[in-house]
Write a protein that holds these residues in place. Sequence first.
Motif, PDB file in Angstrom:
ATOM      1  N   GLU A   1       1.869   9.167  -5.870  1.00 36.03           N
ATOM      2  CA  GLU A   1       2.423  10.491  -5.598  1.00 36.03           C
ATOM      3  C   GLU A   1       3.405  10.898  -6.697  1.00 36.03           C
ATOM      4  O   GLU A   1       3.409  12.053  -7.151  1.00 36.03           O
ATOM      5  CB  GLU A   1       3.123  10.477  -4.240  1.00 36.03           C
ATOM      6  CG  GLU A   1       3.776  11.799  -3.852  1.00 36.03           C
ATOM      7  CD  GLU A   1       2.767  12.915  -3.657  1.00 36.03           C
ATOM      8  OE1 GLU A   1       3.150  14.093  -3.761  1.00 36.03           O
ATOM      9  OE2 GLU A   1       1.582  12.603  -3.380  1.00 36.03           O
ATOM     10  N   GLN A   2       4.223   9.937  -7.130  1.00 37.28           N
ATOM     11  CA  GLN A   2       5.169  10.227  -8.220  1.00 37.28           C
ATOM     12  C   GLN A   2       4.429  10.570  -9.509  1.00 37.28           C
ATOM     13  O   GLN A   2       4.818  11.497 -10.245  1.00 37.28           O
ATOM     14  CB  GLN A   2       6.090   9.019  -8.423  1.00 37.28           C
ATOM     15  CG  GLN A   2       7.065   8.777  -7.275  1.00 37.28           C
ATOM     16  CD  GLN A   2       7.770   7.459  -7.394  1.00 37.28           C
ATOM     17  OE1 GLN A   2       7.459   6.657  -8.300  1.00 37.28           O
ATOM     18  NE2 GLN A   2       8.724   7.215  -6.493  1.00 37.28           N
ATOM     19  N   GLU A   3       3.349   9.846  -9.822  1.00 37.23           N
ATOM     20  CA  GLU A   3       2.562  10.143 -11.024  1.00 37.23           C
ATOM     21  C   GLU A   3       1.927  11.532 -10.924  1.00 37.23           C
ATOM     22  O   GLU A   3       1.880  12.291 -11.905  1.00 37.23           O
ATOM     23  CB  GLU A   3       1.476   9.083 -11.214  1.00 37.23           C
ATOM     24  CG  GLU A   3       1.987   7.720 -11.642  1.00 37.23           C
ATOM     25  CD  GLU A   3       2.658   7.783 -13.006  1.00 37.23           C
ATOM     26  OE1 GLU A   3       2.237   8.603 -13.856  1.00 37.23           O
ATOM     27  OE2 GLU A   3       3.608   7.006 -13.216  1.00 37.23           O
TER      28      GLU A   3
ATOM     29  N   ALA B   1       2.685  14.606 -13.461  1.00 34.15           N
ATOM     30  CA  ALA B   1       1.592  15.297 -14.152  1.00 34.15           C
ATOM     31  C   ALA B   1       1.618  16.791 -13.856  1.00 34.15           C
ATOM     32  O   ALA B   1       1.379  17.633 -14.743  1.00 34.15           O
ATOM     33  CB  ALA B   1       0.252  14.691 -13.735  1.00 34.15           C
ATOM     34  N   GLU B   2       1.951  17.106 -12.615  1.00 33.42           N
ATOM     35  CA  GLU B   2       2.009  18.519 -12.239  1.00 33.42           C
ATOM     36  C   GLU B   2       3.163  19.216 -12.956  1.00 33.42           C
ATOM     37  O   GLU B   2       3.026  20.353 -13.436  1.00 33.42           O
ATOM     38  CB  GLU B   2       2.164  18.646 -10.730  1.00 33.42           C
ATOM     39  CG  GLU B   2       2.203  20.087 -10.222  1.00 33.42           C
ATOM     40  CD  GLU B   2       0.923  20.832 -10.529  1.00 33.42           C
ATOM     41  OE1 GLU B   2       0.997  22.067 -10.726  1.00 33.42           O
ATOM     42  OE2 GLU B   2      -0.149  20.202 -10.592  1.00 33.42           O
TER      43      GLU B   2
ATOM     44  N   ALA C   1       0.832  -1.204   0.000  1.00 36.02           N
ATOM     45  CA  ALA C   1       0.000   0.000   0.000  1.00 36.02           C
ATOM     46  C   ALA C   1       0.866   1.252   0.000  1.00 36.02           C
ATOM     47  O   ALA C   1       0.566   2.244  -0.678  1.00 36.02           O
ATOM     48  CB  ALA C   1      -0.936  -0.012   1.206  1.00 36.02           C
ATOM     49  N   GLU C   2       1.952   1.180   0.761  1.00 40.98           N
ATOM     50  CA  GLU C   2       2.866   2.323   0.806  1.00 40.98           C
ATOM     51  C   GLU C   2       3.528   2.536  -0.554  1.00 40.98           C
ATOM     52  O   GLU C   2       3.671   3.678  -1.023  1.00 40.98           O
ATOM     53  CB  GLU C   2       3.926   2.088   1.877  1.00 40.98           C
ATOM     54  CG  GLU C   2       4.970   3.187   2.007  1.00 40.98           C
ATOM     55  CD  GLU C   2       4.393   4.507   2.459  1.00 40.98           C
ATOM     56  OE1 GLU C   2       5.002   5.558   2.187  1.00 40.98           O
ATOM     57  OE2 GLU C   2       3.309   4.496   3.100  1.00 40.98           O
ATOM     58  N   GLN C   3       3.924   1.433  -1.208  1.00 44.32           N
ATOM     59  CA  GLN C   3       4.515   1.546  -2.541  1.00 44.32           C
ATOM     60  C   GLN C   3       3.514   2.113  -3.545  1.00 44.32           C
ATOM     61  O   GLN C   3       3.868   2.962  -4.390  1.00 44.32           O
ATOM     62  CB  GLN C   3       5.000   0.165  -2.994  1.00 44.32           C
ATOM     63  CG  GLN C   3       6.199  -0.356  -2.202  1.00 44.32           C
ATOM     64  CD  GLN C   3       6.499  -1.803  -2.489  1.00 44.32           C
ATOM     65  OE1 GLN C   3       5.739  -2.477  -3.205  1.00 44.32           O
ATOM     66  NE2 GLN C   3       7.597  -2.300  -1.930  1.00 44.32           N
ATOM     67  N   GLU C   4       2.269   1.670  -3.480  1.00 42.25           N
ATOM     68  CA  GLU C   4       1.234   2.197  -4.372  1.00 42.25           C
ATOM     69  C   GLU C   4       1.008   3.684  -4.110  1.00 42.25           C
ATOM     70  O   GLU C   4       0.827   4.483  -5.055  1.00 42.25           O
ATOM     71  CB  GLU C   4      -0.079   1.429  -4.179  1.00 42.25           C
ATOM     72  CG  GLU C   4      -0.063   0.004  -4.688  1.00 42.25           C
ATOM     73  CD  GLU C   4       0.143  -0.063  -6.189  1.00 42.25           C
ATOM     74  OE1 GLU C   4      -0.315   0.865  -6.890  1.00 42.25           O
ATOM     75  OE2 GLU C   4       0.774  -1.024  -6.648  1.00 42.25           O
TER      76      GLU C   4
END
Length: 258
Positions: free
Chosen positions: A235-237, A241-242, A227-230
Motif C-alpha cells: 500500500e505504501q509503494e 507511485a501515485e 501478510a499484514e506487513q506485506e
Amino acid sequence: MVAPAQTTQIPSAPAPSEVFYPDCDGQPMANNTEHFEIIVLFKSNLEMLFAADPNVFIAGDLFWYPIEGNNTVSCAPDVMVAVGRPKGRRSSYKQWEENHQPPQVVFEILSPSNTPQEMSQKLLFFDHHGVEEYYIYNPATNELQVWLRGDLGLEWVALEQEWISPRLGIRFDLTQADLTIYRPDGQRFLTFVELEQRAEQEYQRAEQESQRAEQESQRAEQESQRAEQESQRAEQESQRAERLATRLRELGENPDLL
C-alpha cells in the motif's frame, strides 16, 4: 384346694420390621493383598462399565438377606451385580426391599481360608435364591469356575479358552498366566495403578496436543502479521507511485510514457 394350672407363655416372633439385620460379621473383607486386589479389580471395573446405567447396582462384601424377617439366612459375596436395581448406598441388600430381585451375577475369589464345605454351602445358597451366573476364581491356580442357571438350577459350565458372561457381556481370557478380563468394547479390566498411569498418559497427550495447537496458533498469527506487513508495504509503494505520478503530471510529464 387344687392350684390353678400354670400356662406357658410362648414368645411371639418379632415382626419383620423389628428384626435386626447385621451388616458385618466381624470377618475381614479379604484374607490377603492379592484377594483384596482382585475383588477391587472386579468391582471397580464393573462400576466403570455400568457407570452410565442408573439401574445397575454393584457391591463388594455386602450382606444379602433374601428372606424378610429371617436374619439367619444371608451371604456376603465378594462381588455381586443386581441389574435393574438403582445405584445407591446400602447397609445390606434386603431382597424384599429390592422388588424381590436377587443379584443376577455373583463372584467369589478363593483364599486359603475357604473350605470346600463353605463353598458348597455358598453354591446351594446362590442356586436356591435365584443367581443366574456364579463365578469362582482361584488366584493360586488361575482357575475359573462358572455356573450358569439352566432348567435344573445352577449348572456347571465346562470352559475352554474363553468365556463371555451372558448377562454382563464381559469376556474372560483363560489363556494367560493370570486371568484377563475384557469389557464388551475390548478394553481390558485395569487396576487402579494402571488406570492412573493411563490417565497420566492421556493428560500428557492432551497437554502436548494443546502445546502443538498453541504453536500452530502462534505460527498462524505470525503469518497473519507478515501478510499484514506485506500488505502495508504494498500500500505504501502504491501511494508513493501515485504521488510520483501526480508530481510528474504537474510538471507536464506523462507518467504512462516513462
